[in-house]
Design an enzyme around this catalytic site. Structure first.
Site, PDB file in Angstrom:
ATOM      1  N   GLU A  73     -34.630  29.192 -26.410  1.00 37.26           N
ATOM      2  CA  GLU A  73     -35.058  30.504 -25.912  1.00 37.26           C
ATOM      3  C   GLU A  73     -36.040  31.190 -26.876  1.00 37.26           C
ATOM      4  OE1 GLU A  73     -30.778  31.371 -24.960  1.00 37.26           O
ATOM      5  OE2 GLU A  73     -31.763  32.521 -23.368  1.00 37.26           O
ATOM      6  N   GLU A 110     -26.221  26.633 -21.914  1.00 39.05           N
ATOM      7  CA  GLU A 110     -25.187  27.678 -22.019  1.00 39.05           C
ATOM      8  C   GLU A 110     -24.108  27.583 -20.954  1.00 39.05           C
ATOM      9  OE1 GLU A 110     -28.407  28.140 -22.400  1.00 39.05           O
ATOM     10  OE2 GLU A 110     -28.830  29.540 -24.027  1.00 39.05           O
TER      11      GLU A 110
HETATM   12  C1  LIG Z   1     -27.072  33.162 -26.500  1.00 33.89           C
HETATM   13  C2  LIG Z   1     -27.440  31.709 -26.337  1.00 33.89           C
HETATM   14  O1  LIG Z   1     -28.134  31.619 -25.121  1.00 33.89           O
HETATM   15  C3  LIG Z   1     -26.208  30.864 -26.356  1.00 33.89           C
HETATM   16  C4  LIG Z   1     -26.376  29.494 -26.977  1.00 33.89           C
HETATM   17  O2  LIG Z   1     -27.266  29.178 -27.704  1.00 33.89           O
HETATM   18  S1  LIG Z   1     -25.126  28.355 -26.588  1.00 33.89           S
HETATM   19  C5  LIG Z   1     -25.377  26.971 -27.631  1.00 33.89           C
HETATM   20  C6  LIG Z   1     -26.284  25.924 -27.038  1.00 33.89           C
HETATM   21  N1  LIG Z   1     -26.279  24.768 -27.870  1.00 33.89           N
HETATM   22  C7  LIG Z   1     -25.765  23.571 -27.512  1.00 33.89           C
HETATM   23  O3  LIG Z   1     -25.281  23.396 -26.419  1.00 33.89           O
HETATM   24  C8  LIG Z   1     -25.828  22.461 -28.522  1.00 33.89           C
HETATM   25  C9  LIG Z   1     -24.488  21.763 -28.644  1.00 33.89           C
HETATM   26  N2  LIG Z   1     -24.543  20.678 -29.608  1.00 33.89           N
HETATM   27  C10 LIG Z   1     -24.880  19.425 -29.268  1.00 33.89           C
HETATM   28  O4  LIG Z   1     -25.157  19.114 -28.137  1.00 33.89           O
HETATM   29  C11 LIG Z   1     -24.860  18.388 -30.348  1.00 33.89           C
HETATM   30  O5  LIG Z   1     -24.130  18.918 -31.436  1.00 33.89           O
HETATM   31  C12 LIG Z   1     -26.254  17.986 -30.843  1.00 33.89           C
HETATM   32  C13 LIG Z   1     -26.917  17.092 -29.779  1.00 33.89           C
HETATM   33  C14 LIG Z   1     -27.112  19.157 -31.131  1.00 33.89           C
HETATM   34  C15 LIG Z   1     -26.107  17.155 -32.159  1.00 33.89           C
HETATM   35  O6  LIG Z   1     -25.250  16.078 -31.922  1.00 33.89           O
HETATM   36  P1  LIG Z   1     -24.707  15.218 -33.172  1.00 33.89           P
HETATM   37  O7  LIG Z   1     -25.847  14.901 -34.066  1.00 33.89           O
HETATM   38  O8  LIG Z   1     -23.916  14.110 -32.586  1.00 33.89           O
HETATM   39  O9  LIG Z   1     -23.797  16.185 -33.991  1.00 33.89           O
HETATM   40  P2  LIG Z   1     -22.386  16.795 -33.576  1.00 33.89           P
HETATM   41  O10 LIG Z   1     -21.308  15.978 -34.186  1.00 33.89           O
HETATM   42  O11 LIG Z   1     -22.320  17.060 -32.129  1.00 33.89           O
HETATM   43  O12 LIG Z   1     -22.478  18.213 -34.300  1.00 33.89           O
HETATM   44  C16 LIG Z   1     -22.437  18.329 -35.719  1.00 33.89           C
HETATM   45  C17 LIG Z   1     -21.522  19.478 -36.057  1.00 33.89           C
HETATM   46  O13 LIG Z   1     -22.064  20.692 -35.528  1.00 33.89           O
HETATM   47  C18 LIG Z   1     -21.137  21.319 -34.660  1.00 33.89           C
HETATM   48  N3  LIG Z   1     -21.892  21.941 -33.577  1.00 33.89           N
HETATM   49  C19 LIG Z   1     -22.864  21.393 -32.837  1.00 33.89           C
HETATM   50  N4  LIG Z   1     -23.383  22.291 -31.997  1.00 33.89           N
HETATM   51  C20 LIG Z   1     -22.703  23.428 -32.207  1.00 33.89           C
HETATM   52  C21 LIG Z   1     -22.770  24.740 -31.644  1.00 33.89           C
HETATM   53  N5  LIG Z   1     -23.657  25.069 -30.726  1.00 33.89           N
HETATM   54  N6  LIG Z   1     -21.902  25.658 -32.107  1.00 33.89           N
HETATM   55  C22 LIG Z   1     -20.998  25.366 -33.077  1.00 33.89           C
HETATM   56  N7  LIG Z   1     -20.919  24.161 -33.651  1.00 33.89           N
HETATM   57  C23 LIG Z   1     -21.756  23.208 -33.217  1.00 33.89           C
HETATM   58  C24 LIG Z   1     -20.252  20.187 -34.180  1.00 33.89           C
HETATM   59  O14 LIG Z   1     -19.003  20.680 -33.742  1.00 33.89           O
HETATM   60  C25 LIG Z   1     -20.141  19.360 -35.428  1.00 33.89           C
HETATM   61  O15 LIG Z   1     -19.249  20.023 -36.299  1.00 33.89           O
HETATM   62  P3  LIG Z   1     -18.317  19.177 -37.317  1.00 33.89           P
HETATM   63  O16 LIG Z   1     -19.232  18.333 -38.122  1.00 33.89           O
HETATM   64  O17 LIG Z   1     -17.562  20.204 -38.058  1.00 33.89           O
HETATM   65  O18 LIG Z   1     -17.475  18.374 -36.422  1.00 33.89           O
END
Ligand SMILES: C[C@H](O)CC(=O)SCCNC(=O)CCNC(=O)[C@H](O)C(C)(C)COP(=O)(O)OP(=O)(O)OC[C@H]1O[C@@H](n2cnc3c(N)ncnc32)[C@H](O)[C@@H]1OP(=O)(O)O
Length: 721
Positions: free
Chosen positions: A114, A134
């Site tokens: 965003e 989201e």
């Molecule tokens: C207001 C806004 O509109 C709202 C938002 O932004 S909502 C958030 C949107 N973001 C997402 O959906 C991203 C979610 N994350 C992912 O898909 C994957 O983590 C990724 C593809 C970015 C990376 O994957 P990968 O390299 O396999 O790492 P992955 O093991 O998943 O994550 C590493 C660490 O970060 C954490 N993490 C990843 N994304 C996170 C998030 N959005 N919030 C909190 N923790 C997160 C994981 O839990 C993990 O923590 P740990 O090491 O303590 O277990």
């Protein structure tokens, strides 16, 4: 703690603002405040002509830290409504008098994307990952994504991406005009800086995403698209509100203008982030990330070994499916059968699977041929000398499996891992005749494996940590979620699923309408009802798996003649055109009025002489409880027996392996909405009325006696890992 962004002003007058919150550059209020400070600092400097926003260490930003969402934790970060989205992203960044360009590498999800959408141009690498994810957490894009994405890619595409939390790669993003150019990683920053200077020099347009209209459909078209999206989400997910709220916010922007809709977006985010749906979905997100973490092994820092060549032994339906998945994941595959005709049939099934992908547009003919070139059919073990992994998927005969494992030990290299796609025998027993116990494990792909995202890895007390690490990595490369389970005659996730199906059969046999049961469970949120699931899996597959379950655990299963009586009449499930439902040529299911005939046969065979009027009067919620509490009972047994590492693993397993609704958090998490005492009392009541099948396990009884919830971790799990 502030200071999660850095600013560097280059000699050419471009300020590079870097989000620096490793490893994923997640956003938080602090990071956003630091971004604001960095942006404002750059804007007032006379030597800065333009600004590039990027992320440190090749990762733009994976969006907001979702621990800030969901219930009480969410309240901690409560701040003035619209502050981040309107004051910072819109009025400071997008409205700035110097151009902003986003340089995107790695993930740009949620709030991360965003921020990029509010920039005046976006450059990405071809493999960057972009998406507004989201909705997967029960919220909606909250930094203006509901308004800017439709204006950049058009309403239809934006709805598809947002409602499905769809992620696209840089190259696809370019074709959608979501990004303006693609650059190799080592040239990304340079191109972004040049682009920003080009905007300053009017050589490139200064685009403000929020006010673009060129990609938007006409008002009438937009209304029609929004209406059909509403109908679709109501059809698919009638129990959750966030997709509808999101559609309304998008619609408001189109009808009343984006600025007003940004306020509505902020209000909606504030509300949704405190919902139980959000809390449950965030729980599932973290549970899914936890599941591959094995405390003892993590400390060993073992790296997975490379698996290049995989042998699949056995040419049945399951083997063809496994071979298909493997070649689609680019593994070299040897498919072994003992009989030439069976081998030809197995390879034909693989071809058919691939052709179906071409037909439904999921693959090209060229891709099909490339995949097929990775497959070789064999009738002996000659080519096993360089395989890295064997998956035995023969029929459920212990002696046959044991013989295969003995042969593998003779024909495979020493590093090769031997696995059994086991469902009914102990892995230890299968490998008993070898001296290779350390490299033996079970891999359990579920029925309909190409679409089932769950993969069980069954370890024995002898399976080496290295083998476990290798198999977890293998599962992830196959795009499956691996769940570690200890050797327990194969009944792990299947025991929950089988119990769920058995109790549905019990209720149907005693008079509850099959189609009502399905409709009630579907309304509760299960992907499909139990009887539709039986049809999809195939009645024969169910009978084979169920038979061993019934034999080994007679007290915990329900014997019925219902399925055999259907089979006798050639009703084998969806593939045969008839099962509990009738299927037309397009696979559309419709109830069959003749089903009552089979019910009667089953009742007679089970000596159920009357229809239980108490059961026919059950309310919808009672049906849900009566069908799902026994599965929960089974899950609790697995926790107390140490079959899984942690209870949340079973939440993931129920969502991915049973089709339990993620927005209820998984089967164990869901139990908190009742409490152990209520669950125990219901099971005890049914146990008195309908037999020991329902008897609550010790884990539930103990917790009920102490009024402790089933989710609280008061006792160390006994998992061997
Ligand atoms: C207001 C806004 O509109 C709202 C938002 O932004 S909502 C958030 C949107 N973001 C997402 O959906 C991203 C979610 N994350 C992912 O898909 C994957 O983590 C990724 C593809 C970015 C990376 O994957 P990968 O390299 O396999 O790492 P992955 O093991 O998943 O994550 C590493 C660490 O970060 C954490 N993490 C990843 N994304 C996170 C998030 N959005 N919030 C909190 N923790 C997160 C994981 O839990 C993990 O923590 P740990 O090491 O303590 O277990």
């Amino acid at each position: 703690m502030l200071g999660r962004t850095t600013v560097e002003v280059r000699a050419d007058g471009v300020a590079v603002v870097t989000i620096n919150n490793p490893p994923l550059n997640l956003l938080s209020v602090d990071v956003i405040l630091s971004l604001k400070e960095s942006i404002e600092g750059a804007l007032i400097r006379d030597d800065v002509k333009a600004i590039v926003v990027t992320g440190s260490r090749g990762k733009f930003s994976a969006g907001f830290d979702v621990t800030a969402f969901g219930g009480s934790q969410g309240k901690k970060t409560k701040m003035e409504l619209g502050f981040m989205s309107i004051q910072i992203v819109t009025d400071t960044l997008e409205a700035a008098r110097k151009p902003f360009v986003a340089a995107i590498e790695g993930p740009a999800f949620g709030g991360g994307l965003e921020i990029a959408l509010a920039c005046h141009a976006r450059i990405s690498t071809s493999s960057a990952q972009l998406g507004l994810t989201e909705l997967q957490y029960g919220i909606l894009p909250g930094l203006g994504g509901t308004q800017r994405l439709p204006r950049l890619v058009g309403l239809s595409k934006a709805l598809e991406m947002i409602l499905m939390s769809k992620r696209v790669e840089g190259k696809e993003a370019r074709t959608l005009s979501l990004v303006d150019a693609i650059a190799p990683a080592d040239k990304l920053l340079e191109l972004a800086c040049q682009w920003a200077l080009d905007i300053v020099e009017c050589r490139r347009p200064w685009m403000i995403s929020l006010y673009r209209t060129d990609k938007l459909e006409t008002l009438a078209e937009a209304r029609a698209i929004l209406n059909s999206a509403r109908l679709e989400v109501q059809r698919q997910n009638p129990n959750v509100v966030h997709p509808l709220v999101c559609i309304d916010v998008i619609g408001q922007g189109i009808v009343s203008g984006p600025r007003k809709a940004l306020w509505k977006e902020a209000e909606a985010l504030q509300e949704l982030r405190q919902s139980s749906t959000c809390r449950s979905l965030v729980h599932v997100f973290f549970a899914q990330r936890q599941i591959i973490k094995i405390p003892v092994i993590s400390k060993m820092n073992l790296l997975p070994r490379k698996i290049v060549k995989v042998a699949v032994v056995g040419g049945g339906l399951m083997s063809s499916e496994i071979a298909t998945m493997l070649i689609l994941s680019n593994y070299q595959v040897i498919l072994k059968e003992t009989n030439k005709k069976h081998l030809i049939d197995a390879i034909s099934r693989v071809k058919e699977n691939l052709q179906n992908r071409v037909k439904n547009g999921r693959a090209t003919q060229e891709g099909l041929e490339k995949s097929l070139s990775l497959l070789e059919g064999v009738l002996d073990y000659d080519k096993f000398k360089d395989v890295d992994l064997v998956i035995e998927a023969e029929s459920e005969s212990l002696s046959l499996k044991q013989e295969i494992f003995s042969n593998l030990e003779k024909c495979c290299p020493l590093h090769c891992i031997f696995t059994s796609n086991i469902s009914t025998f102990s892995v230890k027993l299968v490998g008993e005749r070898t001296k290779s116990q350390h490299r033996i494990a079970g891999i359990h792909f579920f029925c309909l494996s190409p679409v089932m995202p769950l993969m069980e890895i069954v370890h024995t007390e002898c399976t080496s940590p290295q083998v476990i690490v290798d198999l977890i990595d293998f599962g992830r490369k196959m795009r499956k979620t691996p769940i570690m389970v200890s050797d327990r005659k194969g009944y792990t996730v299947n025991s929950m699923l089988l119990t769920y199906l058995h109790v549905a059969i019990l209720l149907a046999e005693r008079g509850v309408d099959v189609y009502r049961i399905d409709q009630v469970l579907k309304s509760f949120g299960m992907q499909v009802g139990p009887f539709r699931m039986l049809d999809v899996v195939g009645l024969q597959v169910f009978v084979v798996i169920s038979k061993k379950f019934v034999e080994s655990l007679p007290d915990r299963s329900y014997k019925s003649q219902l399925i055999p009586s259907l089979q006798q009449d050639n009703r084998k499930g969806e593939r045969s055109g008839k099962g509990f439902y009738n299927y037309d040529n397009c696979g559309k299911a419709s109830p069959d009025p003749k089903l009552s005939r089979y019910m009667k046969t089953a009742r007679d065979a089970s000596n159920v002489t009357f229809i239980d009027s108490e059961l026919t009067k059950l309310s919808d919620s009672e049906i849900v409880e009566m069908i799902l509490f026994p599965a929960l009972n089974e899950a609790c047994r697995m926790i107390s027996d140490g079959v899984v590492i942690r209870s949340s693993d079973l939440d993931v397993a129920s969502v991915l392996g049973m089709g339990f609704p993620a927005y209820r958090g998984g089967i164990i998490y869901w139990s908190d909405s009742f409490g152990s005492t209520y669950i125990c009392s219901r099971l005890e009541k049914w146990s008195k009325e309908y037999g020991v099948f329902f008897r609550p396990c010790d884990y539930i009884m103990e917790r009920s006696a102490k009024s402790i919830s089933l989710t609280s971790e008061t006792r160390q799990a006994k998992s061997q890992l």
